[in-house]
Write a protein that holds these residues in place. Structure first.
Motif, PDB file in Angstrom:
ATOM      1  N   ALA A 145       0.998  -1.252   0.100  1.00 60.66           N
ATOM      2  CA  ALA A 145      -0.103  -0.110  -0.042  1.00 60.66           C
ATOM      3  C   ALA A 145       0.824   1.208  -0.074  1.00 60.66           C
ATOM      4  O   ALA A 145       0.478   2.203  -0.568  1.00 60.66           O
ATOM      5  N   LEU A 146       1.935   1.185   0.837  1.00 63.77           N
ATOM      6  CA  LEU A 146       3.004   2.393   0.877  1.00 63.77           C
ATOM      7  C   LEU A 146       3.403   2.707  -0.490  1.00 63.77           C
ATOM      8  O   LEU A 146       3.658   3.879  -0.927  1.00 63.77           O
ATOM      9  N   ALA A 147       3.772   1.481  -1.129  1.00 67.94           N
ATOM     10  CA  ALA A 147       4.284   1.668  -2.484  1.00 67.94           C
ATOM     11  C   ALA A 147       3.640   2.514  -3.486  1.00 67.94           C
ATOM     12  O   ALA A 147       3.940   3.257  -4.220  1.00 67.94           O
ATOM     13  N   LEU A 148       2.236   1.999  -3.354  1.00 64.38           N
ATOM     14  CA  LEU A 148       1.271   2.669  -4.369  1.00 64.38           C
ATOM     15  C   LEU A 148       1.387   4.244  -3.862  1.00 64.38           C
ATOM     16  O   LEU A 148       1.103   5.041  -4.968  1.00 64.38           O
ATOM     17  N   LEU A 149       1.339   4.653  -2.728  1.00 61.58           N
ATOM     18  CA  LEU A 149       1.216   5.803  -2.343  1.00 61.58           C
ATOM     19  C   LEU A 149       2.541   6.509  -2.570  1.00 61.58           C
ATOM     20  O   LEU A 149       2.504   7.634  -3.319  1.00 61.58           O
ATOM     21  N   ALA A 150       3.648   5.901  -3.112  1.00 63.15           N
ATOM     22  CA  ALA A 150       5.002   6.446  -3.314  1.00 63.15           C
ATOM     23  C   ALA A 150       4.822   6.756  -4.910  1.00 63.15           C
ATOM     24  O   ALA A 150       5.513   7.787  -5.086  1.00 63.15           O
ATOM     25  N   THR A 151       4.504   5.989  -5.612  1.00 64.57           N
ATOM     26  CA  THR A 151       4.383   6.002  -6.938  1.00 64.57           C
ATOM     27  C   THR A 151       3.289   7.072  -7.239  1.00 64.57           C
ATOM     28  O   THR A 151       3.428   8.039  -8.147  1.00 64.57           O
ATOM     29  N   ALA A 152       2.097   7.059  -6.523  1.00 63.15           N
ATOM     30  CA  ALA A 152       1.232   8.045  -6.877  1.00 63.15           C
ATOM     31  C   ALA A 152       1.651   9.646  -6.593  1.00 63.15           C
ATOM     32  O   ALA A 152       1.255  10.625  -7.049  1.00 63.15           O
ATOM     33  N   THR A 153       2.595   9.706  -5.623  1.00 66.82           N
ATOM     34  CA  THR A 153       3.284  10.899  -5.412  1.00 66.82           C
ATOM     35  C   THR A 153       4.112  11.399  -6.441  1.00 66.82           C
ATOM     36  O   THR A 153       4.004  12.741  -7.178  1.00 66.82           O
ATOM     37  N   LEU A 154       4.795  10.480  -7.196  1.00 62.89           N
ATOM     38  CA  LEU A 154       5.549  10.805  -8.204  1.00 62.89           C
ATOM     39  C   LEU A 154       4.442  11.377  -9.457  1.00 62.89           C
ATOM     40  O   LEU A 154       4.830  12.287 -10.197  1.00 62.89           O
ATOM     41  N   HIS A 155       3.260  10.783  -9.563  1.00 62.20           N
ATOM     42  CA  HIS A 155       2.446  11.225 -10.677  1.00 62.20           C
ATOM     43  C   HIS A 155       2.084  12.531 -10.414  1.00 62.20           C
ATOM     44  O   HIS A 155       1.717  13.557 -11.221  1.00 62.20           O
ATOM     45  N   THR A 156       1.523  12.602  -8.952  1.00 61.63           N
ATOM     46  CA  THR A 156       1.132  14.206  -8.618  1.00 61.63           C
ATOM     47  C   THR A 156       2.338  15.204  -9.050  1.00 61.63           C
ATOM     48  O   THR A 156       2.035  16.272  -9.320  1.00 61.63           O
ATOM     49  N   LEU A 157       3.528  14.916  -8.597  1.00 62.82           N
ATOM     50  CA  LEU A 157       4.724  15.865  -8.892  1.00 62.82           C
ATOM     51  C   LEU A 157       4.535  16.187 -10.290  1.00 62.82           C
ATOM     52  O   LEU A 157       4.863  17.196 -11.016  1.00 62.82           O
ATOM     53  N   ALA A 158       4.258  15.076 -11.345  1.00 69.37           N
ATOM     54  CA  ALA A 158       4.466  15.231 -12.606  1.00 69.37           C
ATOM     55  C   ALA A 158       3.377  16.207 -13.195  1.00 69.37           C
ATOM     56  O   ALA A 158       3.590  17.127 -13.819  1.00 69.37           O
ATOM     57  N   LEU A 159       2.095  15.817 -12.570  1.00 68.13           N
ATOM     58  CA  LEU A 159       1.048  16.845 -13.078  1.00 68.13           C
ATOM     59  C   LEU A 159       1.187  18.259 -12.747  1.00 68.13           C
ATOM     60  O   LEU A 159       0.926  18.916 -13.405  1.00 68.13           O
ATOM     61  N   ARG A 160       1.639  18.355 -11.371  1.00 70.18           N
ATOM     62  CA  ARG A 160       1.503  19.924 -10.818  1.00 70.18           C
ATOM     63  C   ARG A 160       2.746  20.442 -11.649  1.00 70.18           C
ATOM     64  O   ARG A 160       2.545  21.796 -11.881  1.00 70.18           O
ATOM     65  N   ALA A 161       3.839  19.761 -11.774  1.00 72.74           N
ATOM     66  CA  ALA A 161       4.827  20.307 -12.686  1.00 72.74           C
ATOM     67  C   ALA A 161       4.480  20.812 -13.817  1.00 72.74           C
ATOM     68  O   ALA A 161       4.870  22.016 -14.358  1.00 72.74           O
ATOM     69  N   ARG A 162       3.579  20.003 -14.622  1.00 74.93           N
ATOM     70  CA  ARG A 162       3.335  20.460 -15.931  1.00 74.93           C
ATOM     71  C   ARG A 162       2.347  21.582 -15.737  1.00 74.93           C
ATOM     72  O   ARG A 162       2.261  22.406 -16.680  1.00 74.93           O
ATOM     73  N   ALA A 163       1.748  21.550 -14.696  1.00 70.37           N
ATOM     74  CA  ALA A 163       0.520  22.724 -14.648  1.00 70.37           C
ATOM     75  C   ALA A 163       1.294  24.340 -14.088  1.00 70.37           C
ATOM     76  O   ALA A 163       0.591  25.069 -14.066  1.00 70.37           O
ATOM     77  N   GLY A 164       2.485  23.843 -13.719  1.00 68.02           N
ATOM     78  CA  GLY A 164       3.263  25.319 -13.483  1.00 68.02           C
ATOM     79  C   GLY A 164       3.570  25.517 -11.990  1.00 68.02           C
ATOM     80  O   GLY A 164       4.189  26.494 -11.432  1.00 68.02           O
ATOM     81  N   THR A 165       3.443  24.329 -10.875  1.00 67.90           N
ATOM     82  CA  THR A 165       3.877  24.616  -9.757  1.00 67.90           C
ATOM     83  C   THR A 165       5.353  24.677  -9.557  1.00 67.90           C
ATOM     84  O   THR A 165       6.102  23.800 -10.512  1.00 67.90           O
ATOM     85  N   SER A 166       5.864  25.402  -8.723  1.00 68.17           N
ATOM     86  CA  SER A 166       7.320  25.635  -8.869  1.00 68.17           C
ATOM     87  C   SER A 166       8.067  24.290  -8.203  1.00 68.17           C
ATOM     88  O   SER A 166       7.476  23.405  -7.405  1.00 68.17           O
ATOM     89  N   ARG A 167       9.339  24.208  -8.786  1.00 71.50           N
ATOM     90  CA  ARG A 167       9.930  23.154  -8.039  1.00 71.50           C
ATOM     91  C   ARG A 167      10.289  23.134  -6.837  1.00 71.50           C
ATOM     92  O   ARG A 167      10.379  22.078  -6.256  1.00 71.50           O
ATOM     93  N   LYS A 168      10.442  24.274  -6.197  1.00 71.22           N
ATOM     94  CA  LYS A 168      10.549  24.515  -4.793  1.00 71.22           C
ATOM     95  C   LYS A 168       9.388  24.029  -3.983  1.00 71.22           C
ATOM     96  O   LYS A 168       9.478  23.211  -2.896  1.00 71.22           O
TER      97      LYS A 168
END
Length: 203
Positions: A165-188
């Motif tokens: 379950a924690l692995a799925l959460l860790a992978t989902a965090t990668l997806h969230t970072l990717a989507l928000r990066a594309r949307a313009g959220t800063s790297r910081k």
């Protein structure tokens, strides 16, 4: 000059395949598969259509090679980040920092994840793209799970922690970072988000 000396046959290759594929990947990454034309790819690579087709095949074949190359890049970065005896929290942040380095690797605005940005839409109708996406996601899950299981066995995580379950959460965090990066959220700000998610995963 020795007139009997043989001259090399054919023209020398005017391109480097890996460089050309990386340039084609950039074109897909910017606009997505459907919106990227062969003219866009020829402009990005500097190759004409006959040369492009001879080297890589049609547009779909070029894209599949770009997708495979991206998975190699991301999974190699993940493997390197998880290697060693780093504490779990450090190891997870190394993965997220490596991912952010990829998501922000372009010259312009953040491109996010190539898979999330280009392959998810195509996966609906293209079985080969869908298989590539699912195989890649499973590999991400498996590698996170192995590290989390090791952390539980060594006492870094509670004994009742669920690595799957924690692995799925860790992978989902990668997806969230990717989507928000594309949307313009800063790297910081994305790194702060990753740090909070890591804290939840590590308990």
């Amino acid at each position: 000059m020795n007139e009997t000396a043989k001259k090399p046959r054919g023209r020398p290759r005017a391109y480097e395949p890996q460089v050309a594929l990386r340039q084609a990947t950039g074109a897909f990454w910017k606009s997505g598969y459907a919106a990227t034309s062969l003219d866009d790819i020829t402009a990005a690579t500097g190759m004409n259509r006959p040369s492009l087709r001879a080297a890589f095949g049609d547009k779909r074949a070029i894209y599949l090679q770009a997708l495979a190359g991206y998975w190699e890049l991301q999974l190699a970065a993940m493997r390197k980040a998880l290697d060693g005896d780093h504490a779990l929290e450090t190891a997870l942040m190394r993965v997220y920092d490596a991912a952010l380095a990829i998501y922000f690797s372009g010259d312009g605005p953040a491109r996010g994840c190539f898979v999330v940005g280009t392959a998810i839409t195509e996966a609906v109708d293209d079985p080969e793209v869908r298989r590539s996406v699912m195989d890649g996601f499973r590999t991400l899950d498996t590698r996170f799970e192995a590290r989390l299981r090791r952390a539980r066995d060594s006492g870094e995580l509670d004994s009742d922690a669920d690595p799957t379950a924690l692995a799925l959460l860790a992978t989902a965090t990668l997806h969230t970072l990717a989507l928000r990066a594309r949307a313009g959220t800063s790297r910081k700000d994305l790194r702060k988000l990753a740090s909070k998610a890591t804290g939840v995963i590590c308990g």
